[in-house]
Scaffold this active site. Structure first.
Site, short mmCIF file in Angstrom:
data_model
loop_
_atom_site.label_atom_id
_atom_site.label_comp_id
_atom_site.label_asym_id
_atom_site.label_seq_id
_atom_site.Cartn_x
_atom_site.Cartn_y
_atom_site.Cartn_z
N GLU A 129 0.82 -1.21 0.00
CA GLU A 129 0.00 0.00 0.00
C GLU A 129 0.85 1.26 0.00
O GLU A 129 1.64 1.47 0.92
CB GLU A 129 -0.90 0.02 1.24
N GLU A 186 -11.68 2.57 6.20
CA GLU A 186 -10.56 2.87 7.09
C GLU A 186 -10.58 4.36 7.45
O GLU A 186 -9.76 5.14 6.97
CB GLU A 186 -9.22 2.48 6.45
#
Length: 258
Positions: free
Chosen positions: A143, A240
């Site tokens: 990521e 998130e």
């Protein structure tokens, strides 16, 4: 319609962590993700998932020593043995939780470090991690993370992540595309999403700049979610974000979408 997973590290903080599974299920979530499971026995977390009827979608591999500033190990020279042990630990939890995706964090790089050396280590470690994960039917995520929230993090840009995946050449190594991080570092979300889709394994959403509910801030959440449908994205969308208030009260955006 996208499948949404509640991030239990950042959401439902009004509950103790073990109670967040039931709270997420009550609000209609079918999947969950969180940052790190390692403070709890895997069997206990598996029982919470089963009791709530939830699917574990994603979690991070062991990050190293968080208190000393570690944010992953995958690109750090001299810590390869520790990285390999961390992969074993993550895969043990993945098996116990029935989770098919793990994120192996790259780590923080010193300003005077040799980026080429870190990249070489990163490629070799990811090749190892992906090969081990493949034996368990697990996909490894990497990521890009923004430089404002996590200064010094090795991986920041989407195209760099895609190139690394292609150089490693493992079918089970994918990019974790987080709208929040991408908007802060690069913007141009629609174009990047279209370009990156074949390499994306997981998506996460939050508002920018405050990282609250995705229907606030400068990103058009509805447009992005409709785009995912048009691109036939079949993975999960991780929520998130840090709720601006009570988690359940702030889920109007999700109820509207569903």
């Amino acid at each position: 319609m996208p499948r949404f997973a509640a991030n239990l590290t950042m959401m439902y903080r009004e509950h103790a962590f073990p109670d967040r599974f039931r709270a997420a299920a009550t609000d209609g979530f079918k999947g969950v993700e969180f940052h790190f499971p390692y403070d709890y026995p895997a069997a206990e977390l598996a029982a919470r998932l089963n009791a709530s009827g939830l699917k574990q979608v994603l979690f991070n591999g062991p990050p190293g020593d968080l208190a000393k500033g570690d944010r992953g190990l995958a690109s750090l020279p001299g810590r390869e043995d520790e990285f390999r042990r961390s992969v074993d630990t993550a895969l043990d939890y993945a098996q116990a939780l029935g989770c098919k995706q793990i994120h192996l964090m790259a780590g923080i790089v010193a300003p005077d470090a040799d980026p080429g050396q870190h990249r070489d280590v990163y490629l070799k470690n990811l090749a190892y991690g992906a090969s081990q994960a493949a034996m368990h039917g697990v996909t490894v995520m990497i990521e890009p993370i923004n430089t404002r929230d996590m200064p010094g993090y090795f991986l920041n840009r989407q195209h760099d992540a895609r190139q690394i995946c292609r150089e490693v050449g493992a079918a089970n190594l994918k990019v974790q595309f987080d709208f929040y991080h991408c908007q802060i570092v690069e913007g141009d979300l629609t174009v990047k999403l279209r370009e990156m889709m074949p390499d994306i394994g997981h998506i996460q959403i939050a508002s920018v700049p405050d990282r609250h509910e995705p229907d606030s801030g400068e990103i058009n959440c509805g447009y992005i979610l409709r785009l995912l449908d048009s691109l036939e994205y079949a993975g999960w969308v991780g929520c998130e974000y840090v709720p601006a208030g009570n988690t359940s009260d702030g889920l109007g955006w999700l109820r509207d979408w569903m």
